[in-house]
Motif scaffolding. Structure first.
Motif, PDB file in Angstrom:
ATOM      1  N   MET A   1      16.534  12.381  43.143  1.00  0.00           N
ATOM      2  CA  MET A   1      15.202  11.955  42.721  1.00  0.00           C
ATOM      3  C   MET A   1      15.231  11.631  41.231  1.00  0.00           C
ATOM      4  O   MET A   1      15.790  12.380  40.430  1.00  0.00           O
ATOM      5  CB  MET A   1      14.178  13.066  42.975  1.00  0.00           C
ATOM      6  CG  MET A   1      13.999  13.421  44.451  1.00  0.00           C
ATOM      7  SD  MET A   1      13.157  12.112  45.355  1.00  0.00           S
ATOM      8  CE  MET A   1      11.512  12.256  44.648  1.00  0.00           C
TER       9      MET A   1
ATOM     10  N   ASP B   1      12.889   9.133  38.094  1.00  0.00           N
ATOM     11  CA  ASP B   1      11.894   8.143  37.731  1.00  0.00           C
ATOM     12  C   ASP B   1      12.597   6.875  37.272  1.00  0.00           C
ATOM     13  O   ASP B   1      13.686   6.914  36.686  1.00  0.00           O
ATOM     14  CB  ASP B   1      11.009   8.654  36.598  1.00  0.00           C
ATOM     15  CG  ASP B   1      10.138   9.817  37.030  1.00  0.00           C
ATOM     16  OD1 ASP B   1       9.830   9.894  38.233  1.00  0.00           O
ATOM     17  OD2 ASP B   1       9.782  10.641  36.176  1.00  0.00           O
TER      18      ASP B   1
ATOM     19  N   ASP C   1       3.863   6.586  43.324  1.00  0.00           N
ATOM     20  CA  ASP C   1       4.494   7.759  43.927  1.00  0.00           C
ATOM     21  C   ASP C   1       5.408   7.301  45.060  1.00  0.00           C
ATOM     22  O   ASP C   1       4.943   6.797  46.085  1.00  0.00           O
ATOM     23  CB  ASP C   1       3.421   8.718  44.454  1.00  0.00           C
ATOM     24  CG  ASP C   1       4.018  10.009  45.006  1.00  0.00           C
ATOM     25  OD1 ASP C   1       5.253  10.180  44.946  1.00  0.00           O
ATOM     26  OD2 ASP C   1       3.237  10.851  45.492  1.00  0.00           O
ATOM     27  N   GLY C   2       6.706   7.509  44.874  1.00  0.00           N
ATOM     28  CA  GLY C   2       7.669   7.097  45.884  1.00  0.00           C
ATOM     29  C   GLY C   2       8.194   8.247  46.711  1.00  0.00           C
ATOM     30  O   GLY C   2       9.267   8.123  47.323  1.00  0.00           O
ATOM     31  N   ASP C   3       7.455   9.334  46.759  1.00  0.00           N
ATOM     32  CA  ASP C   3       7.912  10.493  47.521  1.00  0.00           C
ATOM     33  C   ASP C   3       8.134  10.112  48.988  1.00  0.00           C
ATOM     34  O   ASP C   3       7.254   9.557  49.644  1.00  0.00           O
ATOM     35  CB  ASP C   3       6.873  11.612  47.427  1.00  0.00           C
ATOM     36  CG  ASP C   3       7.369  12.906  48.058  1.00  0.00           C
ATOM     37  OD1 ASP C   3       8.563  13.210  47.935  1.00  0.00           O
ATOM     38  OD2 ASP C   3       6.550  13.594  48.702  1.00  0.00           O
ATOM     39  N   GLY C   4       9.323  10.400  49.501  1.00  0.00           N
ATOM     40  CA  GLY C   4       9.653  10.079  50.878  1.00  0.00           C
ATOM     41  C   GLY C   4      10.137   8.662  51.092  1.00  0.00           C
ATOM     42  O   GLY C   4      10.518   8.299  52.210  1.00  0.00           O
TER      43      GLY C   4
ATOM     44  N   ASP D   1      10.297   2.966  53.558  1.00  0.00           N
ATOM     45  CA  ASP D   1      10.338   4.268  54.225  1.00  0.00           C
ATOM     46  C   ASP D   1      11.479   4.247  55.242  1.00  0.00           C
ATOM     47  O   ASP D   1      11.395   3.538  56.255  1.00  0.00           O
ATOM     48  CB  ASP D   1       9.009   4.530  54.934  1.00  0.00           C
ATOM     49  CG  ASP D   1       8.937   5.907  55.581  1.00  0.00           C
ATOM     50  OD1 ASP D   1       9.988   6.560  55.712  1.00  0.00           O
ATOM     51  OD2 ASP D   1       7.821   6.322  55.965  1.00  0.00           O
TER      52      ASP D   1
END
Length: 501
Positions: free
Chosen positions: A1, A3, A25-28, A449
């Motif tokens: 992870m 930035d 937010d690129g979570d996942g 995704d």
């Protein structure tokens, strides 16, 4: 992870992004460089359709145009009219386009007025031959060869990244190996690459691949094998033989890459399947031959018995040919139907003035998988956007790779697949600032995704957009945001980068 910071169209930081005016937010999600379509037929579509969702929604940030030796620059008034007729099945007849260019540089300038995604261009060898000696099936004279070399050099100087050929398409197929070698020597001098649609994907496929390897090694030119498939019944299970040829060339030090699409059927124009002698003199001469009963009978024999050069040396199986698009709207009822016989094909070609597009159901799954695993493989859609029922590869190639061949089948790992679609094609194009997520590089980026990315396009519904790709940026600007197309026209021409040192 980590930035990733973007400013002014460039990546300004990897591992740090605090203090940004906007945070996504690129979570996942997976952040990847933008996908590069190494074989696109969007030469007019980019000018016709400002949104260009078919490619933007897939995460494509750069397309390579001028494919298969046939495109719209360089040209003069005569050849422009002829080429518009010949490849109307790929791009429409262009009646809605202002053809205010003639040179490669002028075409690239036209793209620079604002397009949806970036575009690079290959000088089309068939178009160049059309300019130098028309549609004659004969060797070029020394003067004509010099003219062709001059046209190729000028196109490269104006920004083209290489040279393409369509060696089952006229008039490009009339060129000898010696003629092509001379043109490739010009390309090598500009550090470009040669991208042939070679002389056969059917009965003579392996010989045709070997011919291109030998030719470019002799010329000292980099080679990129377009839509490198092994199709037709003759080639079932023979992909390992192609890859052995490729590996032997790489071991000799050859600079070779290839592209493919993750589907079985191919797609082209119906007129392309005719024997090459039927096209001597250009589109009007082809139509005259089709109208003449005796000549049409010869064409039929060449296609159904001999295996015409336009049909890859394989006798035509009409049951494998499906109509994908027509130029004349009165013929729309044929779309989606198989072609029952030569008489129907002949009638369509005459009434549609050669503008009919087809699907060819001739591929083999084991060959597709074997070729895409090769370490010099890249992704190319070969997408024809024109027509009522285009091949779904035009709308689905890149999510099909990520969804079906990575997630569902495990043919490639996610990391391998992303490299095939980004860094590797950028290296082929000699682009010093694209294809990787690295500080100073262009901010052409895609967030997808991995758990849901999928192609929505099918053979019955080929224009459905993919899912699982919520954000796409070109030059730091959102062209897809939260799964929706913005109004940004962030693309420009990407021109050949001069060799350093």
């Amino acid at each position: 992870m980590a930035d990733v910071g973007v400013d002014g169209g460039r990546i300004v930081g990897v591992g740090r992004g605090r203090g940004a005016r906007r945070v996504v937010d690129g979570d996942g999600l997976v952040l990847a460089p933008g996908f590069i379509d190494m074989h696109a037929h969007s030469d007019l579509a980019l000018l016709r359709d400002p949104s260009h969702e078919a490619k933007a929604a897939q995460g494509v940030t750069l397309e390579v145009l001028g494919q298969d030796g046939l495109s719209y620059a360089p040209a003069d008034d005569r050849t422009l009219s002829e080429i518009r007729t010949q490849i109307a099945g790929w791009n429409g007849d262009g009646s809605d386009i202002a053809f205010d260019w003639r040179t490669v540089g002028e075409y690239l300038d036209r793209l620079d007025r604002g397009i949806a995604v970036n575009a690079a261009y290959l000088v089309p060898q068939g178009t160049v031959r059309m300019l130098a000696l028309g549609w004659e099936d004969r060797p070029a004279t020394d003067k004509e060869l010099a003219r062709m070399k001059e046209l190729v050099a000028r196109g490269l100087e104006e920004g083209a990244v290489g040279l393409s050929s369509g060696l089952t398409y006229t008039p490009g197929m009339y060129a000898s190996d010696a003629e092509l070698t001379e043109l490739c020597r010009v390309v090598a001098g500009y550090d470009g690459y040669y991208c042939p649609h070679h002389r056969s994907y059917g009965a003579g496929a392996l010989r045709a691949y070997e011919e291109m390897l030998t030719l470019t090694e002799r010329a000292g030119c980099a080679l990129h094998l377009a839509h490198a498939t092994m199709n037709f019944p003759e080639n079932e299970g023979r992909a390992p033989q192609l890859l052995a040829l490729l590996d032997a060339a790489l071991a000799r030090g050859a600079d070779v890459t290839l592209d493919s699409y993750p589907y079985l059927p191919g797609s082209t124009t119906l007129v392309a399947m005719l024997p090459s002698w039927a096209a001597v003199g250009g589109p009007d001469a082809t139509l005259a031959r089709l109208r003449d009963d005796a000549t049409a009978a010869r064409i039929r024999h060449a296609m159904e018995v001999e295996g015409a050069d336009g049909s890859h040396g394989v006798p035509v199986d009409w049951s494998a040919i499906e109509i994908a698009g027509v130029g004349d709207r009165s013929l729309a009822a044929h779309v989606g139907r198989r072609v029952p016989d030569f008489a129907t094909a002949r009638d369509l070609l005459i009434r549609d003035r050669l503008a009919t597009t087809i699907l060819q159901h001739v591929g083999h799954e084991e060959n597709v998988r074997a070729i895409m695993r090769h370490p010099v493989h890249t992704g190319g859609s070969d997408g024809i956007l024109h027509g009522d029922k285009p091949h779904p590869r035009a709308y689905g190639t890149f999510p099909e790779y990520l969804g079906r061949y990575v997630r569902e089948l495990g043919v490639l790992t996610l990391e391998e697949c992303v490299a095939h679609l980004t860094g590797r094609p950028a290296a082929r194009l000699r682009l010093p600032d694209r294809g990787l997520i690295r500080e100073g590089y262009r901010a052409d980026l895609v967030l997808f995704d991995p758990a849901t990315v999928a192609s929505g396009a099918t053979y019955d519904r080929p224009r459905v957009l993919p899912t699982g790709i919520p954000h796409v940026l070109i030059d730091g600007r959102f062209v897809i945001e939260d799964g929706r197309r913005t109004d940004a026209l962030a693309g420009r021409s990407v021109r050949r980068t001069p060799r350093r040192g």
